[in-house]
Write a protein that holds these residues in place. Structure first.
Motif, PDB file in Angstrom:
ATOM      1  N   VAL A 190       0.881  -1.177   0.000  1.00 27.89           N
ATOM      2  CA  VAL A 190       0.000   0.000   0.000  1.00 27.89           C
ATOM      3  C   VAL A 190       0.910   1.215   0.000  1.00 27.89           C
ATOM      4  O   VAL A 190       1.615   1.489   0.972  1.00 27.89           O
ATOM      5  CB  VAL A 190      -0.933   0.024   1.223  1.00 27.89           C
ATOM      6  N   ARG A 191       0.897   1.941  -1.109  1.00 26.43           N
ATOM      7  CA  ARG A 191       1.782   3.086  -1.288  1.00 26.43           C
ATOM      8  C   ARG A 191       1.070   4.359  -0.848  1.00 26.43           C
ATOM      9  O   ARG A 191      -0.016   4.672  -1.350  1.00 26.43           O
ATOM     10  CB  ARG A 191       2.203   3.199  -2.758  1.00 26.43           C
ATOM     11  N   LEU A 192       1.673   5.094   0.090  1.00 27.58           N
ATOM     12  CA  LEU A 192       1.111   6.362   0.543  1.00 27.58           C
ATOM     13  C   LEU A 192       1.835   7.514  -0.129  1.00 27.58           C
ATOM     14  O   LEU A 192       3.062   7.588  -0.106  1.00 27.58           O
ATOM     15  CB  LEU A 192       1.257   6.520   2.063  1.00 27.58           C
ATOM     16  N   ASP A 193       1.074   8.400  -0.748  1.00 29.16           N
ATOM     17  CA  ASP A 193       1.627   9.638  -1.287  1.00 29.16           C
ATOM     18  C   ASP A 193       1.191  10.787  -0.390  1.00 29.16           C
ATOM     19  O   ASP A 193       0.341  10.629   0.493  1.00 29.16           O
ATOM     20  CB  ASP A 193       1.115   9.860  -2.716  1.00 29.16           C
ATOM     21  N   ASN A 194       1.757  11.938  -0.626  1.00 26.34           N
ATOM     22  CA  ASN A 194       1.295  13.122   0.103  1.00 26.34           C
ATOM     23  C   ASN A 194      -0.176  13.376  -0.216  1.00 26.34           C
ATOM     24  O   ASN A 194      -0.688  12.971  -1.267  1.00 26.34           O
ATOM     25  CB  ASN A 194       2.128  14.347  -0.276  1.00 26.34           C
ATOM     26  N   LEU A 195      -0.846  14.061   0.672  1.00 25.32           N
ATOM     27  CA  LEU A 195      -2.267  14.326   0.512  1.00 25.32           C
ATOM     28  C   LEU A 195      -2.526  15.207  -0.704  1.00 25.32           C
ATOM     29  O   LEU A 195      -1.743  16.119  -0.998  1.00 25.32           O
ATOM     30  CB  LEU A 195      -2.812  15.044   1.752  1.00 25.32           C
ATOM     31  N   ASN A 196      -3.631  14.940  -1.412  1.00 26.13           N
ATOM     32  CA  ASN A 196      -4.074  15.909  -2.413  1.00 26.13           C
ATOM     33  C   ASN A 196      -4.861  17.005  -1.702  1.00 26.13           C
ATOM     34  O   ASN A 196      -5.057  16.959  -0.474  1.00 26.13           O
ATOM     35  CB  ASN A 196      -4.899  15.236  -3.515  1.00 26.13           C
ATOM     36  N   GLN A 199      -7.917  15.821   0.268  1.00 25.97           N
ATOM     37  CA  GLN A 199      -7.541  15.130   1.495  1.00 25.97           C
ATOM     38  C   GLN A 199      -7.023  16.105   2.552  1.00 25.97           C
ATOM     39  O   GLN A 199      -7.277  15.941   3.748  1.00 25.97           O
ATOM     40  CB  GLN A 199      -6.480  14.071   1.183  1.00 25.97           C
ATOM     41  N   THR A 200      -6.296  17.132   2.101  1.00 21.21           N
ATOM     42  CA  THR A 200      -5.838  18.159   3.032  1.00 21.21           C
ATOM     43  C   THR A 200      -7.032  18.828   3.707  1.00 21.21           C
ATOM     44  O   THR A 200      -7.025  19.078   4.922  1.00 21.21           O
ATOM     45  CB  THR A 200      -4.994  19.218   2.292  1.00 21.21           C
ATOM     46  N   ARG A 201      -8.067  19.089   2.931  1.00 18.65           N
ATOM     47  CA  ARG A 201      -9.287  19.684   3.507  1.00 18.65           C
ATOM     48  C   ARG A 201      -9.906  18.752   4.549  1.00 18.65           C
ATOM     49  O   ARG A 201     -10.332  19.202   5.619  1.00 18.65           O
ATOM     50  CB  ARG A 201     -10.294  19.988   2.391  1.00 18.65           C
ATOM     51  N   GLN A 202      -9.951  17.447   4.244  1.00 14.92           N
ATOM     52  CA  GLN A 202     -10.528  16.493   5.191  1.00 14.92           C
ATOM     53  C   GLN A 202      -9.732  16.458   6.496  1.00 14.92           C
ATOM     54  O   GLN A 202     -10.304  16.410   7.587  1.00 14.92           O
ATOM     55  CB  GLN A 202     -10.561  15.104   4.557  1.00 14.92           C
ATOM     56  N   VAL A 203      -8.400  16.512   6.385  1.00  9.18           N
ATOM     57  CA  VAL A 203      -7.566  16.512   7.578  1.00  9.18           C
ATOM     58  C   VAL A 203      -7.794  17.792   8.390  1.00  9.18           C
ATOM     59  O   VAL A 203      -7.900  17.748   9.627  1.00  9.18           O
ATOM     60  CB  VAL A 203      -6.082  16.359   7.193  1.00  9.18           C
ATOM     61  N   LEU A 204      -7.873  18.919   7.725  1.00 11.23           N
ATOM     62  CA  LEU A 204      -8.095  20.187   8.433  1.00 11.23           C
ATOM     63  C   LEU A 204      -9.452  20.191   9.130  1.00 11.23           C
ATOM     64  O   LEU A 204      -9.582  20.686  10.254  1.00 11.23           O
ATOM     65  CB  LEU A 204      -7.982  21.361   7.459  1.00 11.23           C
ATOM     66  N   HIS A 210     -14.377  22.548  12.590  1.00 12.75           N
ATOM     67  CA  HIS A 210     -15.352  23.462  11.984  1.00 12.75           C
ATOM     68  C   HIS A 210     -15.056  23.565  10.494  1.00 12.75           C
ATOM     69  O   HIS A 210     -14.044  23.061  10.011  1.00 12.75           O
ATOM     70  CB  HIS A 210     -15.268  24.861  12.622  1.00 12.75           C
ATOM     71  N   ARG A 211     -15.942  24.250   9.779  1.00 11.57           N
ATOM     72  CA  ARG A 211     -15.674  24.513   8.363  1.00 11.57           C
ATOM     73  C   ARG A 211     -14.338  25.237   8.210  1.00 11.57           C
ATOM     74  O   ARG A 211     -13.917  25.989   9.084  1.00 11.57           O
ATOM     75  CB  ARG A 211     -16.777  25.383   7.757  1.00 11.57           C
ATOM     76  N   VAL A 212     -13.703  25.022   7.058  1.00 15.51           N
ATOM     77  CA  VAL A 212     -12.441  25.698   6.759  1.00 15.51           C
ATOM     78  C   VAL A 212     -12.582  26.402   5.415  1.00 15.51           C
ATOM     79  O   VAL A 212     -13.214  25.889   4.491  1.00 15.51           O
ATOM     80  CB  VAL A 212     -11.253  24.707   6.716  1.00 15.51           C
ATOM     81  N   SER A 213     -12.004  27.586   5.302  1.00 15.03           N
ATOM     82  CA  SER A 213     -12.102  28.342   4.055  1.00 15.03           C
ATOM     83  C   SER A 213     -11.222  27.707   2.993  1.00 15.03           C
ATOM     84  O   SER A 213     -10.207  27.066   3.296  1.00 15.03           O
ATOM     85  CB  SER A 213     -11.679  29.798   4.271  1.00 15.03           C
ATOM     86  N   ALA A 214     -11.606  27.883   1.744  1.00 16.00           N
ATOM     87  CA  ALA A 214     -10.832  27.319   0.632  1.00 16.00           C
ATOM     88  C   ALA A 214      -9.438  27.926   0.567  1.00 16.00           C
ATOM     89  O   ALA A 214      -8.476  27.253   0.201  1.00 16.00           O
ATOM     90  CB  ALA A 214     -11.577  27.537  -0.681  1.00 16.00           C
ATOM     91  N   SER A 215      -9.306  29.210   0.919  1.00 13.50           N
ATOM     92  CA  SER A 215      -7.985  29.845   0.890  1.00 13.50           C
ATOM     93  C   SER A 215      -7.069  29.207   1.923  1.00 13.50           C
ATOM     94  O   SER A 215      -5.877  29.013   1.680  1.00 13.50           O
ATOM     95  CB  SER A 215      -8.110  31.347   1.153  1.00 13.50           C
ATOM     96  N   LEU A 216      -7.620  28.859   3.088  1.00 12.99           N
ATOM     97  CA  LEU A 216      -6.829  28.186   4.114  1.00 12.99           C
ATOM     98  C   LEU A 216      -6.343  26.829   3.606  1.00 12.99           C
ATOM     99  O   LEU A 216      -5.162  26.486   3.732  1.00 12.99           O
ATOM    100  CB  LEU A 216      -7.682  28.011   5.373  1.00 12.99           C
ATOM    101  N   VAL A 217      -7.245  26.057   3.010  1.00  9.24           N
ATOM    102  CA  VAL A 217      -6.884  24.728   2.505  1.00  9.24           C
ATOM    103  C   VAL A 217      -5.788  24.839   1.450  1.00  9.24           C
ATOM    104  O   VAL A 217      -4.766  24.147   1.512  1.00  9.24           O
ATOM    105  CB  VAL A 217      -8.115  24.017   1.914  1.00  9.24           C
ATOM    106  N   VAL A 224       3.004  22.906   2.579  1.00  7.69           N
ATOM    107  CA  VAL A 224       3.606  21.666   3.083  1.00  7.69           C
ATOM    108  C   VAL A 224       3.609  20.565   2.043  1.00  7.69           C
ATOM    109  O   VAL A 224       4.029  19.439   2.330  1.00  7.69           O
ATOM    110  CB  VAL A 224       2.878  21.189   4.362  1.00  7.69           C
ATOM    111  N   GLY A 225       3.116  20.853   0.842  1.00  6.73           N
ATOM    112  CA  GLY A 225       3.130  19.850  -0.217  1.00  6.73           C
ATOM    113  C   GLY A 225       2.269  18.645   0.074  1.00  6.73           C
ATOM    114  O   GLY A 225       2.519  17.560  -0.439  1.00  6.73           O
ATOM    115  N   GLY A 226       1.268  18.797   0.936  1.00  6.87           N
ATOM    116  CA  GLY A 226       0.382  17.682   1.252  1.00  6.87           C
ATOM    117  C   GLY A 226       0.945  16.724   2.284  1.00  6.87           C
ATOM    118  O   GLY A 226       0.406  15.639   2.486  1.00  6.87           O
ATOM    119  N   ASN A 227       2.025  17.115   2.993  1.00  5.60           N
ATOM    120  CA  ASN A 227       2.611  16.257   4.004  1.00  5.60           C
ATOM    121  C   ASN A 227       1.805  16.373   5.303  1.00  5.60           C
ATOM    122  O   ASN A 227       1.742  17.438   5.903  1.00  5.60           O
ATOM    123  CB  ASN A 227       4.063  16.671   4.251  1.00  5.60           C
TER     124      ASN A 227
END
Length: 911
Positions: A190-196, A199-204, A210-217, A224-227
């Motif tokens: 199972v190969r893990l790549d950095n988050l797209n 996925q970054t939005r889901q983690v945040l 709470h909701r997160v703004s698109a600019s924040l995501v 961080v390149g999805g790390n």
């Protein structure tokens, strides 16, 4: 077993108090990263539970969450599975049985005589500890595995003693026997790549709750390149600094991300920094300061070999443009390293790269200008006046008003660029919704200075003043007089040369463009049309900039005056010409903004979203532009009747606008949120935002005012406020008088949900002055409702469905159900009801509920009708319900009478 100090790869995950035999619990890292890794988690779970599988190998780069995923997967196996956690450090590979040392210490002396005895002893010990339970071994390989440990582990797997979850950066870091098991499909990789970004939005969302703004995501993802490990550290740093704030139940950024003093990220960077060679460190320092450097220049300074090696190692990124720009692959690395460097070191690096020669701003893109200006500012060096002006203009283009003000302030009054700098200051203040300060910047240009300007700069100053004046109610009335004064000045300068490209002709075109902008700002589209059509005609006007900008204003005027299809045709034509006119400042941004309104008023909300998407990645990194983009997306959704989808974007926009008000759009955002909540039937939240709307004022252009008023009145209409309905009708009458037939038609469509005969005749009449499918939908609704014709309404609903206008389609179908039943047309009623049932799942609050639909049936009648519609006989229904056959017959008679049907087959879809 060896436990190493904190490393860049493992981060805080190595702080576990005990890595020996344990039942692994769900850690905080597992909780926040799990939503983004659901597919990977399912793959690991499958590999651990499949009959023929010996386990799974999780691979991936540093910090991508390999160990966290392994722990989550093992913890989900539950208490009936006994777990053993092993780790191979960088030193254990040289020690026999290194990762099994703590098990070796427990073996009786009798097992220590030979490797075979040790193998049997450790295997027996594991079975004994498992006590009959399934066993899963988690192996974290930060270093190589010694041969003795590898042999024991292979025996444990092949004898069925345990399954394994191995964690390694690459397959090649594992023993050769593991490769054989992978090839034989006994182990699964199972190969893990950095988050797209999703996925970054889901983690945040999981981290922040709470909701997160698109600019924040977008900002955090790019930094961080999805790390995931770095993402968590970045969130903690920005919360601690106060830059990450909860505004109106949405997490957003107060300002740009600055990593000065970011302790946890600095620890991670220093660990990585220590592994780089001195030359690689200098390249990183250089790119930290310069942001981007041309490949040819970087290789000249440091050599092609070092650049190639760093690209192979994943440190550098080289784009595909003609200049082949080189940048650090991970933004956070540059931000942290830059904070270490002294002013002296920054200047030294700048001198190395520039070799004492400042670049020509005329040959630089806006991004290059911003990067160079930022570097110069960080070196505490002075920008040349030409570079300062170019940087200020670039910052305005990139919706970064604070930097625009900073660079414009660097200009002195005696610099030739000072007047142009005041124009950029005014534009920046407008972006900050500060028109008074904008006008003060322009008023600071004295009359003698104004008189001494060449005609083109004079026209630009007048244009800047006009753009500010329209936002100030006490100045707006002076716009026509200022236009007249400007024309008189140009007439006196003209002499014998009035044809383009004479400077006077160019200046005159700029003044004409300002007049068009003013007419559209106040909503006088019909009056502007003749002039705009002439200005946009290539045969009449060779001035490309004037012609293209005029054509874009013409798009808006056509769209608002009922010529929607003409506007769409012009939009397609201009879209194909944008690339050829790329040298015109701000042209693409202007096109996007005006094309959005053309599509919105034509009912093509899907294309609005598509229009916003391609440039979203850049836009969301710029705080003052992100709110406008998210608001535009939310309005498109709410116009389509999709309030639930709209709220994410709208609430994010509101949160940002509460922190950074922008030109006239905060009121628009409040109105759109109120409309979205009303569509969901949430009257309390809708009224909350309508109250907010009433408490703030401010000027806005006509399009923005129209959308604001429409959304607010539609929210009121959904909440059954008769005054809102009256305002919609009054607005339509004003628009008709001014020739704004598109806006009139949209308002009437909303106002006539429970309209009168006169209302529908007016709606039909206005539709006759318009073009396109939205106009035809309005006509069909007006005609079908007025004549009570179900088939006409079905046609209107089908057309609405092609545009995915769910609320409009639901209105058509609800009326069609009533009219079809009243006309004794069961087939049409069945079709409409079936479609309405489907829409009920997507339209939370139907605009109209059929008055003669299934609610007229009693509970018992509905139950019997459903069974009969499915083909059940009267006897079967009677047995199922515990009543007599005669009772069933009596209820069915009532059902047929109420629904106007004559057979059981007609009941399908009606109840």
């Amino acid at each position: 077993m060896s436990i190493e100090p904190l490393s860049w790869e493992r981060g805080s995950q190595l702080n576990d108090p005990d890595l020996r035999t344990e039942t692994v619990g769900t850690s905080e890292a597992q909780r926040w990263s799990a939503p983004a890794r659901s597919a990977n988690l399912e793959a690991v779970r499958t590999a651990l539970t499949s009959v023929d599988s010996l386990g799974v190998v999780i691979t991936g780069g540093r910090g991508v969450g390999k160990s966290s995923l392994a722990r989550t997967a093992v913890s989900e196996l539950g208490p009936d599975v006994w777990t053993l956690q092993l780790r191979c450090g960088t030193t254990t590979g040289d020690t026999p049985y290194g990762c099994l040392a703590f098990l070796l210490a427990r073996l009786p002396q009798a097992y220590m005589g030979s490797p075979t005895a040790i193998l049997r002893g450790i295997t027996s010990l594991i079975r004994s500890d498992a006590a009959g339970r399934q066993c899963v071994i988690t192996l974290d390989t930060a270093g190589s595995i010694d041969d003795m440990s590898a042999g024991v582990l292979l025996n444990i797997l092949l004898t069925g003693t345990a399954r394994i979850v191995a964690v390694a950066p690459k397959i090649s870091d594992l023993p050769a026997d593991f490769h054989w098991l992978l090839t034989d499909r006994r182990l699964t990789e199972v190969r893990l790549d950095n988050l797209n970004e999703l996925q970054t939005r889901q983690v945040l969302l999981s981290l922040l709750g709470h909701r997160v703004s698109a600019s924040l995501v977008s900002t955090f993802h790019k930094m961080v390149g999805g790390n995931p490990l770095l993402l968590k550290a970045l969130v903690a740093e920005q919360q601690q600094s106060g830059n990450l704030v909860l505004s109106d139940s949405v997490w957003t950024l107060r300002d740009k991300v600055v990593l000065d003093g970011a302790a946890s990220l600095e620890d991670i960077v220093r660990s990585r920094w220590s592994r780089q060679s001195p030359q690689e460190q200098e390249v990183i320092e250089m790119l930290s300061c310069a942001r981007r450097v041309e490949l040819s220049r970087l290789t000249t300074v440091y050599g092609a070999g070092i650049v190639a090696d760093m690209e192979d190692a994943g440190l550098l990124e080289i784009d595909a443009s003609e200049s082949r720009w080189v940048s650090l692959r991970e933004m956070y690395l540059g931000d942290v390293v830059r904070s270490w460097l002294s002013i002296t070191r920054r200047r030294e690096l700048r001198n190395i790269l520039l070799a004492g020669q400042e670049p020509d701003p005329a040959g630089m893109t806006v991004e290059e200008l911003m990067a160079f200006a930022a570097w110069t500012h960080e070196c505490e060096a002075e920008l040349s006046p030409a570079m300062a002006l170019a940087a200020a203009e670039a910052a305005v283009q990139l919706f970064d008003p604070r930097f625009a003000l900073k660079y414009a302030e660097a200009l002195r009054r005696n610099d030739p660029q000072w007047v142009a700098g005041q124009r950029q200051k005014a534009a920046a203040y407008l972006l900050l919704d500060l028109p008074v300060q904008a006008m003060a910047a322009l008023d600071d240009i004295s009359q003698p200075q104004l008189n001494s300007l060449d005609v083109q700069e004079y026209a630009q100053v007048i244009a800047a003043k006009l753009r500010v004046m329209v936002w100030m109610p006490d100045h707006a009335g002076r716009v026509p007089a200022l236009l007249e004064t400007a024309r008189e000045r140009l007439e006196s300068e003209a002499g014998n040369a009035k044809e383009w490209p004479d400077p006077v002709a160019i200046a005159a075109n700029r003044i004409s463009l300002s007049e068009f902008e003013y007419q559209v700002f106040v909503g006088d589209y019909a009056a502007a049309l003749p002039g705009l059509e002439a200005a946009a005609d290539p045969a009449l006007n060779p001035d490309l900039s004037f012609r293209m900008n005029s054509a874009m204003i013409l798009m808006t005027a056509l769209a608002m005056t009922g010529r929607e299809m003409d506007a769409l045709s012009l939009m397609r034509q201009l879209g194909g010409q944008i690339s050829d006119a790329g040298q015109i400042v701000g042209l693409r941004e202007t096109f996007t903004e005006r094309a959005y309104y053309v599509l919105l008023t034509a009912g093509q909300w899907h294309r609005c979203i598509d229009l916003l998407s391609p440039s979203a990645r850049e836009i969301h990194q710029l705080p003052y532009r992100s709110a406008a983009t998210e608001l535009a997306a939310g309005i498109a959704y709410v116009f389509a009747g999709r309030g639930a989808v709209a709220l994410d974007s709208l609430l994010s926009a509101v949160a940002q606008l509460e922190l950074r008000p922008a030109q006239g759009i905060r009121r628009e955002a409040f109105a759109a949120v109120a409309f979205a909540y009303a569509q969901l039937g949430n009257a309390g939240q809708s009224r909350k935002y309508l109250d907010k709307l009433q408490r703030i004022g401010g000027a806005a252009d006509h399009v923005t005012r129209s959308i604001t008023d429409f959304c607010a009145d539609m929210a009121g209409r959904w909440l059954n406020d008769t005054e809102s309905v009256n305002r919609l009708k009054e607005s339509a009458r004003r628009d008709i008088a001014a020739g704004r037939y598109t806006l009139a038609g949209i308002s009437l469509l909303g106002a006539t949900v429970h309209g009168t005969e006169a209302d529908f005749r007016l709606l039909e009449e206005v539709a006759g002055h318009r073009q396109g499918p939205l106009a035809e939908i309005s006509r069909l609704i007006a005609l079908g409702t007025r004549t009570r014709d179900a088939k006409t309404l079905l046609a209107g609903g089908e057309l609405a469905a092609t545009l995915e206008l769910d609320a409009v389609e639901a209105r058509c179908m609800a009326l069609a159900v009533d009219f079809a039943r009243q006309a004794g047309d069961p087939a049409a009623a069945r079709t409409a009801q079936a479609r309405l049932d489907i829409l009920a799942s997507t339209v939370a609050s139907l605009p109209i509920v059929p008055s003669s639909g299934s609610p007229l049936l009693t509970s018992r009648e509905r139950q019997i009708a459903r069974l009969a519609g499915r083909g059940a006989s009267n006897r079967d229904i009677a047995l199922d319900m515990g009543v007599s056959v005669r009772t069933v017959e009596g209820h069915l008679y009532q059902v047929f009478t109420k629904l106007g049907v004559t057979s059981r087959g007609d009941l399908t879809g009606l109840v």
